[in-house]
Motif scaffolding. Structure first.
Motif, PDB file in Angstrom:
ATOM      1  N   LEU B 278       9.554  -9.369   7.234  1.00 59.87           N
ATOM      2  CA  LEU B 278       8.480  -8.039   7.844  1.00 59.87           C
ATOM      3  C   LEU B 278       8.931  -7.750   9.250  1.00 59.87           C
ATOM      4  CD1 LEU B 278       4.997  -8.306   6.068  1.00 59.87           C
ATOM      5  CD2 LEU B 278       6.549  -6.215   6.071  1.00 59.87           C
ATOM      6  N   ILE B 279       9.110  -8.757  10.086  1.00 59.27           N
ATOM      7  CA  ILE B 279       9.245  -8.535  11.429  1.00 59.27           C
ATOM      8  C   ILE B 279      10.843  -8.171  11.617  1.00 59.27           C
ATOM      9  CG2 ILE B 279       9.501  -9.980  13.671  1.00 59.27           C
ATOM     10  CD1 ILE B 279       6.619 -11.150  12.716  1.00 59.27           C
ATOM     11  N   PRO B 282      11.669  -4.960   7.851  1.00 54.97           N
ATOM     12  CA  PRO B 282      10.597  -4.641   6.987  1.00 54.97           C
ATOM     13  C   PRO B 282      11.129  -3.998   5.535  1.00 54.97           C
ATOM     14  CG  PRO B 282      10.413  -3.684   9.157  1.00 54.97           C
ATOM     15  CD  PRO B 282      11.713  -4.530   9.195  1.00 54.97           C
ATOM     16  N   ALA B 291       9.422   0.762   7.326  1.00 58.87           N
ATOM     17  CA  ALA B 291       8.070   0.193   7.372  1.00 58.87           C
ATOM     18  C   ALA B 291       7.357   0.142   8.750  1.00 58.87           C
ATOM     19  CB  ALA B 291       8.174  -1.292   6.950  1.00 58.87           C
TER      20      ALA B 291
END
Lengths: 291, 294
Positions: B278-279, B282, B291
């Protein structure tokens, strides 16, 4: 008066529980007010609960000190996590924070200082009803004042429209970051109070299902209203008591009430009689939260 | 040792993938994170078990319970999502997320009321448990069937999405609901069928995992729900091939981390990977969606 004393003696545990849940609900409502869905409040409550309990157990410091240190620890972790994750949009922020919560749980389960899966016990029982409601009153006052400050307007602006807010010189990333950190701190206070209320904590107290409970308080009450959040916490904490006779099917009431609120009263219970159009719009905006 | 771990990872990954495919299908089409998917997964597993206990052969119970899962998923859509859609509440909003949680709570509560809170197993001999050998790996016939059934279902799904009129309609609705409706696609019907397919896939995953581990319990949904999230983030939200790849990768990662590192942090792998993805990226391995906000 005698009736009141009797009532309190009978239900003091439940009254305390409602107060602590209301503080948890307020913590989540801070990020919801800024229009973002971060789901790590249970985890932050847990981090603070462990820090505060360990200090109480090893140093014997008073509740006020251990709670503040616990909340500060939660806020510090919140700041480290918040830097990268508050840049994520909508559902992705929710997922990242759920992931963080699960990692925190697994760590607590495996460290020896946290007592592993068995948790910590014999935490001094220092939380009392008046302390919980004093904290709640202070927080409620803070939220009430917040609306009228520059920070409060910035939060509302980011919720309504990030891009418009940015064009007025508000930095949405900063607003999101600080509401996230503040939310972690408030959840931390609730976590520490919980630990010193219940003698005993274990990783299971801070998992995804607890997080869902907190989210439910806010949604039932009204997503972006601190009053609604507290009201929701009170109602949902009472429901299982009222529907005790349903035994194994008790949770079904939670599910049905929640579904009914989302579908028929999307602004929550607070929105049902709210004449305050701003409040209504705020809740609607939180529901239709832009991605 | 290595062969055995590889086999275990693939078998575990197949079920992760099958669960995640249905999960990600709903997200891809409606932008909804369907947190009731795991409740359907769990309920169908109980239905299959109950049917087998009443004397139905496993394969028939599998088909009936899979259909049940699909039907339950359609009910989910009608009850929890359709009213919000009618009001114009889009995906990505808080509303559908909460209503899916609510539906999940109701399903879990009913199942607990009927079957009780304890974990139960299949009667002996009800599922294939003969041992098979391949290279240095040993596994059971049910392990292999799980892999084969999962692969077949996933291949059928991708063919359905690619070449059939329904698949085209689903992809059109995923792209843009309004435009799809202008082109004469019955959007509500398409969404209903999407839920039917997703529910059936989730149900199949639940039944298979219940048979494979010979344990059906009320908590099995909760356990896979968040893992499933990790899988679809890893693969890319909304991407079917991504969910398949993510499922197998996570299965292998978990098995090898237990074998070569430590078992206590096994479950952390999924979430650490999810958090990092996600970091760092994403959109996931195969996803295209942005995202991040600007």
């Amino acid at each position: 008066m005698e009736w009141l004393v009797h009532f309190y003696a009978l239900h003091s545990k439940l009254i305390d529980q409602i107060g602590i849940n209301a503080i948890f609900a307020l913590s989540l409502s801070l990020t919801l007010q800024a229009g973002h869905l971060a789901l790590a409040n249970a985890a932050f409550g847990g981090i603070a609960a462990y820090v505060a309990s360990l200090l109480s157990l090893s140093r014997g410091w008073p509740l006020s000190v251990t709670t503040l240190i616990g909340a500060a620890a939660a806020a510090a972790v919140g700041a480290v996590i918040g830097l990268p994750v508050t840049r994520l949009r909508g559902v992705f922020l929710a997922i990242a924070t759920i992931g963080f919560g699960e990692i925190a749980l697994i760590v607590e389960n495996n460290l020896s200082i946290t007592g592993g899966a068995e948790g910590l016990s014999q935490i001094p029982n220092e939380t009392t009803t008046w302390k919980i409601y004093l904290v709640l009153a202070i927080l409620a006052f803070f939220f009430w004042r917040l609306r009228r400050t520059r920070a409060g307007w910035a939060i509302a602006a980011v919720r309504e429209d990030e891009y418009a807010a940015a064009s007025f010189g508000i930095d949405p990333a900063r607003v999101k970051f600080w509401t996230f950190v503040g939310s972690a701190a408030i959840a931390g206070i609730a976590g520490s109070l919980y630990a010193h209320e219940n003698f005993f904590i274990s990783p299971g107290d801070w998992g995804f299902s607890r997080m869902i409970d907190i989210l439910v308080y806010c949604v039932i009450g009204g997503a972006a209203s601190p009053w609604g959040a507290m009201l929701g916490a009170a109602i949902i904490s009472l429901l299982p008591e009222v529907f005790r006779f349903l035994h194994d099917y008790r949770d079904i009431v939670n599910g049905i009430v929640l579904l009914a609120v989302v579908i028929f009263a999307p602004q929550g219970i607070a929105g049902l009689w709210s004449r305050d159009q701003r409040g209504r719009k705020a809740a609607a905006a939180a529901e239709g939260q832009s991605r | 040792m290595f062969d055995q771990q590889l086999a275990n990872g693939i078998f575990l990954g197949a079920v992760y993938a099958l669960f995640a495919v249905g999960y990600t299908l709903i997200f891809g089409v409606l932008d909804i994170l369907n947190l009731a998917h795991s409740a359907i997964f769990m309920a169908s597993s109980f239905v299959a078990l109950a049917l087998v206990r009443h004397g139905m052969p496993f394969w028939a119970a599998f088909l009936v319970a899979t259909a049940f899962g699909g039907a339950l998923s359609v009910v989910l859509d009608r009850v929890a999502f359709a009213p919000l859609r009618a009001r114009g509440v889009g995906g990505g909003a808080l509303g559908p997320l909460i209503s899916s949680i609510a539906f999940g709570i109701i399903v879990v509560s009913v199942v607990r009321g009927i079957f009780g809170p304890d974990e139960v197993g299949y009667p002996t001999g009800a599922v294939l448990s003969a041992n098979l050998h391949l290279g240095h790996a040993t596994f059971t016939a049910i392990d292999l069937s799980v892999l084969v059934i999962s692969l077949v279902m996933m291949i059928l799904l991708s063919m359905l999405l690619k070449v059939t009129p329904l698949g085209r309609a689903i992809r059109a609705v995923a792209e843009n609901t309004k435009a799809a409706s202008l082109l004469g696609i019955d959007v509500e019907r398409t969404i209903g069928l999407t839920f039917l397919i997703a529910g059936a896939l989730g149900a199949a995953a639940g039944i298979l995992i219940g048979a494979q581990f010979n344990a059906v319990g009320i908590l099995m949904g909760q356990r896979i729900e968040l893992k499933g999230l990790a899988v679809i983030i890893l693969g890319g939200m909304g991407s079917i091939p991504g969910a398949v790849l993510g499922g197998f990768l996570l299965g292998l990662l978990e098995v090898f981390s237990v074998a070569y590192l430590s078992s206590s942090y096994r479950d952390a792998i999924a979430f650490a990977v999810m958090f990092l993805i996600l970091i760092v990226r994403p959109a996931g391995l195969l996803g295209k969606r942005a995202a991040r906000t600007a």
